[in-house]
Write an enzyme that holds these catalytic residues in place. Structure first.
Site, mmCIF file in Angstrom:
data_model
loop_
_atom_site.group_PDB
_atom_site.id
_atom_site.type_symbol
_atom_site.label_atom_id
_atom_site.label_comp_id
_atom_site.label_asym_id
_atom_site.label_seq_id
_atom_site.Cartn_x
_atom_site.Cartn_y
_atom_site.Cartn_z
ATOM 1 N N SER A 39 3.947 -8.746 -2.158
ATOM 2 C CA SER A 39 3.763 -7.609 -3.042
ATOM 3 C C SER A 39 4.744 -6.321 -2.929
ATOM 4 O O SER A 39 4.808 -5.730 -3.840
ATOM 5 C CB SER A 39 2.236 -7.278 -3.250
ATOM 6 O OG SER A 39 1.910 -6.299 -2.238
ATOM 7 N N LYS A 80 0.975 -0.288 -0.340
ATOM 8 C CA LYS A 80 1.512 0.079 -1.663
ATOM 9 C C LYS A 80 2.467 1.529 -1.627
ATOM 10 O O LYS A 80 2.389 2.163 -0.789
ATOM 11 C CB LYS A 80 0.442 0.058 -2.624
ATOM 12 C CG LYS A 80 -0.550 -1.232 -2.621
ATOM 13 C CD LYS A 80 0.246 -2.385 -3.187
ATOM 14 C CE LYS A 80 -0.637 -3.698 -3.227
ATOM 15 N NZ LYS A 80 -0.028 -4.802 -3.142
#
Length: 183
Positions: A39, A80
């Site tokens: 990701s 993230k």
């Protein structure tokens, strides 16, 4: 007390002190994380090992575009990039990020976008569409993975409480040939 016994206790004290210092460093200053999944490509590769700066983050607080590690659930931590800060409105139109109605540059994605065969990297959305709120709530941030097509991020899990952020992940230390500071 015999000389050997004194020496043994000196060693025992030194080892105990080293363990206590290590626990304090890991609990309050730095820890490590292994990148799990794709990701955060291209900035981070699967299985990169990173140092998480806890102390620096707790002193400075969240900053836009920082890469952070946070508790996504009781059993799982995510890594993230912070896109929205408290009070921000977020929107994507035609692969362009808008923060508070103004276009925002994402230089860390430029090379990745150029290599895409079938753009866009980020589908159109607004904060209100994905969270039901017009602005990022106080005490929260909006996070996204750099590999927008497969990232499970604030578009899916909602905004992240700042209290759940463990720290900033900026240094890849393993594998050694890939050691670097991530921007």
């Amino acid at each position: 007390m015999t000389k050997e016994r004194k020496e043994f206790f000196e060693w025992l004290k030194a080892i105990a002190l080293a363990v206590i210092i290590a626990v304090i460093i890991r609990q309050f200053l730095f820890s490590t994380v292994v990148v799990d999944g794709e990701s955060m490509l291209p900035a981070l590769n699967p299985f990169d090992r990173m140092i998480v700066n806890k102390a620096g983050f707790s002193l400075s607080g969240p900053e836009r575009f920082q890469i952070v590690v946070f508790h996504a659930s009781q059993d799982e931590d995510y890594i993230k990039r912070i896109i929205g800060l408290p009070g921000d409105s977020i929107e994507y139109k035609r692969d362009q990020l808008y923060i508070n109605g103004r276009p925002a540059a994402e230089p860390y994605l430029e090379e990745y976008k150029k290599r895409l065969i079938d753009p866009p990297l980020t589908e159109n959305f607004s904060l209100e569409e994905v969270t039901g709120r017009k602005r990022v709530p106080e005490g929260h941030v909006f996070v996204m993975g750099d590999n927008r097509r497969i990232s499970k991020d604030s578009r899916h899990i909602g905004t992240v409480p700042i209290a759940e952020i463990l720290g900033e992940a900026k240094i890849v230390y393993w594998p050694l040939p890939d050691m670097r500071i991530v921007k």
